[in-house]
Motif scaffolding. Sequence first.
Motif, short mmCIF file in Angstrom:
data_model
loop_
_atom_site.label_atom_id
_atom_site.label_comp_id
_atom_site.label_asym_id
_atom_site.label_seq_id
_atom_site.Cartn_x
_atom_site.Cartn_y
_atom_site.Cartn_z
N VAL A 43 9.24 -46.65 16.18
CA VAL A 43 9.40 -46.58 17.63
C VAL A 43 9.83 -45.17 18.04
O VAL A 43 9.29 -44.59 18.99
CB VAL A 43 10.44 -47.63 18.14
CG1 VAL A 43 10.79 -47.39 19.60
CG2 VAL A 43 9.91 -49.04 17.94
N SER A 44 10.76 -44.61 17.29
CA SER A 44 11.24 -43.26 17.63
C SER A 44 10.09 -42.25 17.58
O SER A 44 9.98 -41.39 18.45
CB SER A 44 12.39 -42.83 16.73
OG SER A 44 11.94 -42.50 15.44
N LEU A 45 9.24 -42.38 16.58
CA LEU A 45 8.11 -41.45 16.46
C LEU A 45 7.12 -41.62 17.61
O LEU A 45 6.49 -40.65 18.04
CB LEU A 45 7.40 -41.66 15.12
CG LEU A 45 8.16 -41.13 13.90
CD1 LEU A 45 7.50 -41.60 12.62
CD2 LEU A 45 8.27 -39.62 13.95
N SER A 46 6.99 -42.83 18.13
CA SER A 46 6.02 -43.06 19.22
C SER A 46 6.38 -42.26 20.47
O SER A 46 5.50 -41.90 21.24
CB SER A 46 5.92 -44.55 19.54
OG SER A 46 7.06 -45.01 20.23
N PHE A 47 7.65 -41.94 20.65
CA PHE A 47 8.08 -41.17 21.82
C PHE A 47 7.71 -39.69 21.70
O PHE A 47 7.79 -38.95 22.68
CB PHE A 47 9.59 -41.30 22.04
CG PHE A 47 10.02 -42.68 22.49
CD1 PHE A 47 9.64 -43.17 23.73
CD2 PHE A 47 10.79 -43.47 21.67
CE1 PHE A 47 10.03 -44.44 24.15
CE2 PHE A 47 11.19 -44.74 22.07
CZ PHE A 47 10.80 -45.22 23.31
N PRO A 121 14.55 -40.27 23.97
CA PRO A 121 14.35 -41.58 23.34
C PRO A 121 14.14 -41.50 21.82
O PRO A 121 14.59 -42.39 21.10
CB PRO A 121 13.12 -42.14 24.05
CG PRO A 121 13.18 -41.52 25.42
CD PRO A 121 13.71 -40.12 25.18
N THR A 122 13.50 -40.45 21.34
CA THR A 122 13.34 -40.30 19.89
C THR A 122 14.71 -40.17 19.23
O THR A 122 15.00 -40.85 18.24
CB THR A 122 12.47 -39.07 19.55
OG1 THR A 122 11.17 -39.27 20.08
CG2 THR A 122 12.39 -38.85 18.05
N ARG A 166 20.04 -35.43 16.06
CA ARG A 166 20.60 -34.22 16.67
C ARG A 166 19.54 -33.13 16.76
O ARG A 166 19.43 -32.43 17.77
CB ARG A 166 21.80 -33.72 15.86
CG ARG A 166 23.01 -34.64 15.90
CD ARG A 166 24.23 -33.97 15.28
NE ARG A 166 24.65 -32.87 16.15
CZ ARG A 166 25.13 -31.70 15.71
NH1 ARG A 166 25.25 -31.46 14.41
NH2 ARG A 166 25.48 -30.75 16.55
N TYR A 167 18.76 -32.98 15.69
CA TYR A 167 17.76 -31.93 15.63
C TYR A 167 16.67 -32.13 16.69
O TYR A 167 16.31 -31.19 17.41
CB TYR A 167 17.13 -31.89 14.23
CG TYR A 167 16.05 -30.86 14.07
CD1 TYR A 167 16.38 -29.52 13.88
CD2 TYR A 167 14.71 -31.22 14.11
CE1 TYR A 167 15.38 -28.56 13.74
CE2 TYR A 167 13.71 -30.27 13.97
CZ TYR A 167 14.05 -28.94 13.79
OH TYR A 167 13.07 -28.00 13.65
N VAL A 168 16.15 -33.34 16.81
CA VAL A 168 15.10 -33.56 17.80
C VAL A 168 15.65 -33.42 19.21
O VAL A 168 14.96 -32.90 20.10
CB VAL A 168 14.38 -34.92 17.58
CG1 VAL A 168 15.19 -36.11 18.06
CG2 VAL A 168 13.00 -34.90 18.22
N ASN A 169 16.88 -33.81 19.44
CA ASN A 169 17.48 -33.62 20.76
C ASN A 169 17.61 -32.14 21.09
O ASN A 169 17.36 -31.72 22.22
CB ASN A 169 18.84 -34.32 20.86
CG ASN A 169 18.70 -35.82 21.05
OD1 ASN A 169 17.68 -36.30 21.53
ND2 ASN A 169 19.73 -36.56 20.68
N LEU A 170 17.98 -31.34 20.10
CA LEU A 170 18.06 -29.89 20.30
C LEU A 170 16.67 -29.32 20.60
O LEU A 170 16.50 -28.55 21.55
CB LEU A 170 18.64 -29.21 19.05
CG LEU A 170 18.68 -27.68 19.08
CD1 LEU A 170 19.76 -27.21 20.05
CD2 LEU A 170 18.93 -27.13 17.69
N GLN A 171 15.68 -29.72 19.80
CA GLN A 171 14.32 -29.20 20.00
C GLN A 171 13.76 -29.57 21.36
O GLN A 171 13.01 -28.81 21.96
CB GLN A 171 13.39 -29.71 18.89
CG GLN A 171 13.72 -29.21 17.51
CD GLN A 171 13.72 -27.68 17.44
OE1 GLN A 171 12.80 -27.03 17.90
NE2 GLN A 171 14.77 -27.13 16.86
#
Length: 182
Positions: A43-47, A121-122, A166-171
Amino acid sequence: MKIYTKTGDKGQTSLIYGSRVAKNDLRVEAYGTCDEANSVIGVSLSFLDAVTFEGKEAFVESLQRVQTELFHVGAELATPQDKKVTWELKDQHISMLETELDKWEEALPPLRQFILPSGHPTGAQLHVARTIVRRAERIAVGIDGVNPLVLSYLNRLSDYLFVAARYVNLQLQKPETPLQIK
Protein backbone atom coordinates in the motif's frame (compact mmCIF):
# COMPACT_ATOMS: atom_id res chain seq x y z
CA MET A 1 -8.00 -24.43 -9.73
CA LYS A 2 -10.32 -22.82 -7.19
CA ILE A 3 -8.91 -20.52 -4.53
CA TYR A 4 -11.02 -22.07 -1.80
CA THR A 5 -10.43 -25.56 -0.47
CA LYS A 6 -12.86 -25.65 2.46
CA THR A 7 -10.16 -27.42 4.51
CA GLY A 8 -9.94 -24.46 6.89
CA ASP A 9 -13.63 -24.17 7.61
CA LYS A 10 -13.25 -25.69 11.08
CA GLY A 11 -10.41 -23.46 12.29
CA GLN A 12 -7.40 -25.43 11.11
CA THR A 13 -4.82 -24.82 8.40
CA SER A 14 -1.79 -26.58 7.00
CA LEU A 15 1.80 -25.67 7.59
CA ILE A 16 4.39 -26.36 4.93
CA TYR A 17 4.78 -30.16 4.60
CA GLY A 18 1.10 -30.59 5.47
CA SER A 19 0.90 -30.78 9.24
CA ARG A 20 -2.40 -29.34 10.49
CA VAL A 21 -2.57 -26.70 13.21
CA ALA A 22 -5.16 -24.35 14.65
CA LYS A 23 -5.45 -21.05 12.83
CA ASN A 24 -4.44 -19.30 16.05
CA ASP A 25 -1.21 -21.32 16.36
CA LEU A 26 1.79 -19.06 16.98
CA ARG A 27 3.32 -20.03 13.64
CA VAL A 28 0.15 -19.03 11.81
CA GLU A 29 -0.06 -15.80 13.81
CA ALA A 30 3.58 -14.99 13.00
CA TYR A 31 3.49 -15.68 9.27
CA GLY A 32 0.08 -14.04 8.97
CA THR A 33 1.47 -10.94 10.63
CA CYS A 34 4.40 -10.92 8.18
CA ASP A 35 1.86 -11.13 5.37
CA GLU A 36 -0.01 -8.18 6.88
CA ALA A 37 3.20 -6.11 7.02
CA ASN A 38 3.98 -7.10 3.44
CA SER A 39 0.56 -5.88 2.31
CA VAL A 40 0.99 -2.55 4.08
CA ILE A 41 4.37 -2.07 2.40
CA GLY A 42 2.55 -2.67 -0.89
CA VAL A 43 0.00 0.00 0.00
CA SER A 44 2.79 2.41 0.89
CA LEU A 45 4.46 1.84 -2.47
CA SER A 46 1.19 2.50 -4.32
CA PHE A 47 1.28 6.12 -3.09
CA LEU A 48 4.59 6.66 -4.88
CA ASP A 49 3.04 6.24 -8.34
CA ALA A 50 2.18 9.94 -8.56
CA VAL A 51 5.44 11.39 -7.20
CA THR A 52 9.07 11.61 -8.17
CA PHE A 53 12.23 12.13 -6.19
CA GLU A 54 15.90 11.43 -6.65
CA GLY A 55 16.57 7.81 -5.79
CA LYS A 56 12.93 6.73 -6.06
CA GLU A 57 13.68 3.71 -8.25
CA ALA A 58 16.28 2.34 -5.82
CA PHE A 59 13.97 3.04 -2.88
CA VAL A 60 11.10 1.15 -4.52
CA GLU A 61 13.39 -1.74 -5.50
CA SER A 62 14.65 -2.00 -1.93
CA LEU A 63 11.14 -2.18 -0.51
CA GLN A 64 10.08 -4.73 -3.14
CA ARG A 65 13.10 -6.85 -2.22
CA VAL A 66 11.99 -6.64 1.41
CA GLN A 67 8.51 -7.76 0.36
CA THR A 68 10.01 -10.85 -1.25
CA GLU A 69 12.16 -11.52 1.80
CA LEU A 70 9.14 -11.14 4.09
CA PHE A 71 7.34 -13.74 2.00
CA HIS A 72 10.27 -16.09 2.56
CA VAL A 73 10.36 -15.26 6.29
CA GLY A 74 6.70 -16.27 6.37
CA ALA A 75 7.60 -19.56 4.72
CA GLU A 76 10.23 -20.21 7.38
CA LEU A 77 7.68 -19.46 10.08
CA ALA A 78 5.16 -21.78 8.37
CA THR A 79 7.61 -24.68 8.38
CA PRO A 80 7.45 -27.12 11.31
CA GLN A 81 10.47 -27.21 13.61
CA ASP A 82 11.64 -30.63 12.38
CA LYS A 83 11.59 -29.65 8.68
CA LYS A 84 13.69 -27.39 6.45
CA VAL A 85 12.69 -24.78 3.89
CA THR A 86 14.49 -24.49 0.59
CA TRP A 87 15.14 -20.77 1.12
CA GLU A 88 16.54 -19.60 4.46
CA LEU A 89 17.50 -16.23 5.75
CA LYS A 90 21.20 -15.57 5.84
CA ASP A 91 23.30 -12.92 7.57
CA GLN A 92 23.58 -11.13 4.21
CA HIS A 93 19.84 -10.36 4.23
CA ILE A 94 20.23 -8.53 7.53
CA SER A 95 23.41 -6.81 6.32
CA MET A 96 21.57 -5.51 3.26
CA LEU A 97 18.92 -3.95 5.49
CA GLU A 98 21.61 -2.34 7.61
CA THR A 99 23.48 -0.98 4.57
CA GLU A 100 20.39 0.68 3.13
CA LEU A 101 19.23 1.89 6.52
CA ASP A 102 22.65 3.49 7.16
CA LYS A 103 22.68 5.11 3.69
CA TRP A 104 19.24 6.66 4.16
CA GLU A 105 20.02 7.73 7.70
CA GLU A 106 23.03 9.75 6.49
CA ALA A 107 20.63 12.00 4.57
CA LEU A 108 18.34 12.55 7.56
CA PRO A 109 18.59 15.16 10.26
CA PRO A 110 19.41 13.58 13.62
CA LEU A 111 16.46 12.81 15.85
CA ARG A 112 16.40 15.02 18.92
CA GLN A 113 12.95 13.95 20.12
CA PHE A 114 10.29 11.38 19.42
CA ILE A 115 8.24 11.83 16.25
CA LEU A 116 4.68 10.84 15.50
CA PRO A 117 3.94 8.54 12.58
CA SER A 118 2.84 10.97 9.89
CA GLY A 119 3.89 12.70 6.68
CA HIS A 120 3.26 11.55 3.13
CA PRO A 121 0.91 8.54 2.90
CA THR A 122 3.93 6.40 1.92
CA GLY A 123 5.78 7.41 5.08
CA ALA A 124 2.73 7.02 7.30
CA GLN A 125 2.04 3.53 5.89
CA LEU A 126 5.69 2.53 6.40
CA HIS A 127 5.25 3.47 10.06
CA VAL A 128 2.22 1.17 10.17
CA ALA A 129 4.26 -1.61 8.55
CA ARG A 130 6.98 -1.04 11.16
CA THR A 131 4.55 -1.60 14.01
CA ILE A 132 3.17 -4.74 12.36
CA VAL A 133 6.71 -6.11 11.95
CA ARG A 134 7.29 -5.45 15.66
CA ARG A 135 4.18 -7.53 16.39
CA ALA A 136 5.43 -10.32 14.12
CA GLU A 137 8.70 -10.28 16.04
CA ARG A 138 6.91 -10.48 19.41
CA ILE A 139 4.91 -13.47 18.18
CA ALA A 140 7.91 -15.22 16.60
CA VAL A 141 9.85 -15.03 19.87
CA GLY A 142 7.37 -17.53 21.33
CA ILE A 143 7.93 -20.18 18.63
CA ASP A 144 10.13 -23.10 19.66
CA GLY A 145 13.03 -23.68 17.30
CA VAL A 146 12.54 -20.55 15.20
CA ASN A 147 15.57 -19.63 13.12
CA PRO A 148 17.37 -16.95 15.20
CA LEU A 149 18.01 -15.02 11.99
CA VAL A 150 14.24 -14.62 11.60
CA LEU A 151 14.16 -12.76 14.90
CA SER A 152 17.18 -10.64 13.94
CA TYR A 153 15.71 -9.90 10.52
CA LEU A 154 12.36 -8.79 11.94
CA ASN A 155 14.11 -6.65 14.55
CA ARG A 156 16.27 -4.94 11.93
CA LEU A 157 13.38 -4.66 9.48
CA SER A 158 11.39 -2.54 11.92
CA ASP A 159 14.37 -0.15 12.18
CA TYR A 160 14.68 -0.16 8.38
CA LEU A 161 10.99 0.72 7.97
CA PHE A 162 11.28 3.54 10.52
CA VAL A 163 14.20 5.07 8.64
CA ALA A 164 12.51 4.43 5.27
CA ALA A 165 9.46 6.36 6.50
CA ARG A 166 11.63 9.27 7.61
CA TYR A 167 13.62 9.15 4.38
CA VAL A 168 10.62 9.21 2.04
CA ASN A 169 9.05 12.02 4.06
CA LEU A 170 12.27 14.02 3.68
CA GLN A 171 12.44 13.31 -0.05
CA LEU A 172 8.83 14.38 -0.51
CA GLN A 173 9.29 17.43 1.74
CA LYS A 174 6.75 16.31 4.33
CA PRO A 175 7.94 17.50 7.74
CA GLU A 176 8.02 15.14 10.68
CA THR A 177 5.57 15.77 13.47
CA PRO A 178 7.37 15.98 16.81
CA LEU A 179 5.80 14.49 19.90
CA GLN A 180 4.38 17.28 22.03
CA ILE A 181 4.75 16.69 25.75
CA LYS A 182 2.35 18.86 27.69
